[in-house]
Design an enzyme around this catalytic site. Structure first.
Site, PDB file in Angstrom:
ATOM      1  N   HIS A 122       0.869  -1.181   0.000  1.00  0.00           N
ATOM      2  CA  HIS A 122       0.000   0.000   0.000  1.00  0.00           C
ATOM      3  C   HIS A 122       0.910   1.236   0.000  1.00  0.00           C
ATOM      4  CE1 HIS A 122      -2.848   2.913   1.780  1.00  0.00           C
ATOM      5  NE2 HIS A 122      -3.816   2.083   1.447  1.00  0.00           N
ATOM      6  N   ASP A 204       3.150  -4.351   8.048  1.00  0.00           N
ATOM      7  CA  ASP A 204       1.889  -3.635   7.853  1.00  0.00           C
ATOM      8  C   ASP A 204       0.766  -4.650   8.101  1.00  0.00           C
ATOM      9  OD1 ASP A 204      -0.469  -2.634   6.825  1.00  0.00           O
ATOM     10  OD2 ASP A 204       0.436  -1.755   5.048  1.00  0.00           O
ATOM     11  N   GLN A 207      -4.408  -5.253   6.916  1.00  0.00           N
ATOM     12  CA  GLN A 207      -5.376  -6.224   6.374  1.00  0.00           C
ATOM     13  C   GLN A 207      -5.314  -7.564   7.075  1.00  0.00           C
ATOM     14  OE1 GLN A 207      -7.785  -5.497   4.423  1.00  0.00           O
ATOM     15  NE2 GLN A 207      -7.108  -3.532   3.631  1.00  0.00           N
ATOM     16  N   LYS A 230     -10.380  -0.965  10.465  1.00  0.00           N
ATOM     17  CA  LYS A 230     -10.419  -2.176   9.621  1.00  0.00           C
ATOM     18  C   LYS A 230     -10.912  -3.374  10.423  1.00  0.00           C
ATOM     19  CE  LYS A 230      -7.600  -0.442   6.176  1.00  0.00           C
ATOM     20  NZ  LYS A 230      -8.118  -0.026   4.887  1.00  0.00           N
ATOM     21  N   CYS A 370      -4.669   2.294  -3.733  1.00  0.00           N
ATOM     22  CA  CYS A 370      -3.447   2.844  -3.129  1.00  0.00           C
ATOM     23  C   CYS A 370      -2.278   1.872  -3.290  1.00  0.00           C
ATOM     24  CB  CYS A 370      -3.651   3.178  -1.638  1.00  0.00           C
ATOM     25  SG  CYS A 370      -4.932   4.380  -1.365  1.00  0.00           S
TER      26      CYS A 370
HETATM   27  N1  PMP Z   1      -1.846  -0.866   4.426  1.00  0.00           N
HETATM   28  C1  PMP Z   1      -2.765  -1.644   3.847  1.00  0.00           C
HETATM   29  C2  PMP Z   1      -2.369  -3.022   3.396  1.00  0.00           C
HETATM   30  C3  PMP Z   1      -4.076  -1.183   3.701  1.00  0.00           C
HETATM   31  O1  PMP Z   1      -4.994  -1.954   3.127  1.00  0.00           O
HETATM   32  C4  PMP Z   1      -4.407   0.104   4.169  1.00  0.00           C
HETATM   33  C5  PMP Z   1      -5.814   0.653   4.013  1.00  0.00           C
HETATM   34  N2  PMP Z   1      -6.368   0.470   2.760  1.00  0.00           N
HETATM   35  C6  PMP Z   1      -3.403   0.867   4.763  1.00  0.00           C
HETATM   36  C7  PMP Z   1      -2.134   0.365   4.873  1.00  0.00           C
HETATM   37  C8  PMP Z   1      -3.667   2.247   5.272  1.00  0.00           C
HETATM   38  O2  PMP Z   1      -4.574   2.187   6.309  1.00  0.00           O
HETATM   39  P1  PMP Z   1      -5.125   3.551   6.948  1.00  0.00           P
HETATM   40  O3  PMP Z   1      -5.733   4.330   5.826  1.00  0.00           O
HETATM   41  O4  PMP Z   1      -6.123   3.098   7.951  1.00  0.00           O
HETATM   42  O5  PMP Z   1      -3.956   4.256   7.531  1.00  0.00           O
END
Ligand code: PMP
Length: 415
Positions: A122, A204, A207, A230, A370
């Site tokens: 991401h 990270d 997910q 999440k 993203c």
């Molecule tokens: N890493 C991953 C793998 C994600 O799926 C996401 C959210 N789509 C994020 C980071 C960022 O999360 P947040 O917007 O809650 O900071």
């Protein structure tokens, strides 16, 4: 848990609101829905216990402080952190990763060092490391996956070496839904990285934490980032777990009130962990909601969640396999998707897929998720993504597939 008669759906009032009665919500990888118990826990905090925590010497503030610190312990236990002082409350995964990049990365990475990320990260786990590499003249190294999303042993053993200072990797990809072999990668990085001292592994967990039992110690994570929203907690609260010796040695990320021990006109000494990293008034109400959410997930049972995700992904992927022109991105094994099915339809732009499904009361995500470097690797500008969670039913998965099967026809295609 039998998702055909989903016993937990009733906990989510949003699904019985008159305006959402026939809504099929399949965008939980973007954000989950909140059960009543979480909404209640947050409103109870404001109704009965609100005061500025960590400061007051009166009972109400002490109560707010206790609720906040107990929430920290609950979230720390949820991921088996060895000590709750190693659990920093942040706003979200993005802030957690930035904290590590600014506070650890900027102070430990030097010219010629390497930071390893994967092709499926991401943007939140790419941009902070790009910034460190630029500032420190270090090199960003990319782990590649096969088309089915697998990062092989040869790949990570070939890219992680004595120059590697940091390995930053998603445990579960928000596009492929695949679970990366993080504990194997961490074990290897700890053995060979940073001239034999061991590279630092940043996971990270945005997910993974909603879908599987996390044990940061077993995983070998030196840092682990997660977002409350999440996993059924409020937006605006997240967490960073960090190894105590690393956090202790790191300078603060943000500075100001709350994170100090003593301040003079010239300088300051900092508070002990975890408060050194929590500058300003904390988000106690949402921390309480976060703790209630992880307790709720434990009540539902993470093994049940995992089983249900796999079941729904299987219904969707089996259904898709019978629809011409629909292509699933990533692994053909539905058990490797964590409930995430990313797909394209020949001749139909992903934004059209999502807009057409919206008119049928189905909510999915479309775009680059993203993860533009991954989209570039896959040779697609964007994709559609359905992501299921334990409150989704088998019936919803079946209805979703039916509607997808009709999209090309609705658009005037003849086959
Ligand atoms: N890493 C991953 C793998 C994600 O799926 C996401 C959210 N789509 C994020 C980071 C960022 O999360 P947040 O917007 O809650 O900071």
């Amino acid at each position: 848990m039998n998702s055909a008669a989903n016993e937990f759906r009733k906990d989510f009032k949003i699904f019985s609101a008159p305006e959402n009665k026939d809504l099929v919500y399949l965008d939980s990888a973007a954000t989950t829905q909140r059960p009543d118990c979480v909404i209640e826990a947050v409103s109870d905090f404001y109704r009965t216990s609100n005061a500025n925590p960590l400061r007051g010497l009166y009972s109400l503030s002490i109560k707010a402080t206790d609720l906040y610190e107990n929430s920290r312990k609950t979230v720390a236990d949820f991921i088996n952190a060895p000590d709750s002082s190693c659990l920093i409350f942040t706003r979200n995964t993005t802030e957690s990763l930035n904290l590590v990049a600014y506070s650890y990365g900027m102070n430990s990475v030097n010219e010629g060092d390497e930071i390893v990320v994967s092709c499926m990260e991401h943007h939140s786990n790419i941009l902070p490391w790009q910034m460190v590499c630029r500032a420190k003249k270090a090199k960003l190294v990319w782990l590649e996956s096969s088309d089915d999303g697998v990062i092989s042993k040869e790949e990570y053993e070939g890219k992680i070496n004595s120059r590697t200072k940091i390995v930053a990797i998603a445990q579960v990809s928000n596009v492929f839904g695949i679970t990366n072999p993080v504990s194997d990668i961490a074990a290897f990085a700890h053995r060979v990285g940073d001239n034999g001292k061991g590279a630092v592994v940043v996971v990270d967990g945005a997910q993974s934490s909603p879908h599987m039992k996390i044990d940061v110690q077993q995983l070998g994570a030196d840092f682990f980032a997660m977002s409350g929203h999440k996993l059924c907690a409020p937006m605006g609260i997240g967490a960073l777990y960090g190894r105590k010796d690393l956090l202790d040695a790191m300078p603060p990320f943000l500075s100001g009130g709350e994170m100090i021990e003593y301040v003079t006109r010239e300088s300051a000494t900092y508070a002990e962990l975890p408060h050194k990293f929590e500058a300003g008034t904390v988000n106690a109400g949402d921390a309480v909601g976060f703790a209630r959410a992880v307790k709720y997930l434990d009540e539902v049972g993470l093994e049940n969640i995992e089983r249900n995700d796999n079941n729904l992904a299987k219904i969707i992927m089996d259904g898709f396999s019978n629809i011409p022109h629909v292509h699933v991105i990533g692994n053909s094994d539905s058990a490797k998707h964590c409930g995430i099915v990313t797909f394209t339809i020949d001749g139909v732009h992903p934004h059209d897929i999502a807009s057409i499904l919206d008119t049928e009361h189905v909510a999915i995500r479309a775009g680059h998720h993203c993860a533009q470097p991954l989209m570039q690797k896959l040779g697609v500008g964007s994709t559609a993504r359905a992501s299921a969670y334990f409150y989704n039913t088998q019936d919803e998965a079946v209805r979703f597939v039916e509607k997808v099967s009709k999209i090309r026809g609705w658009m005037g295609f003849k086959d």
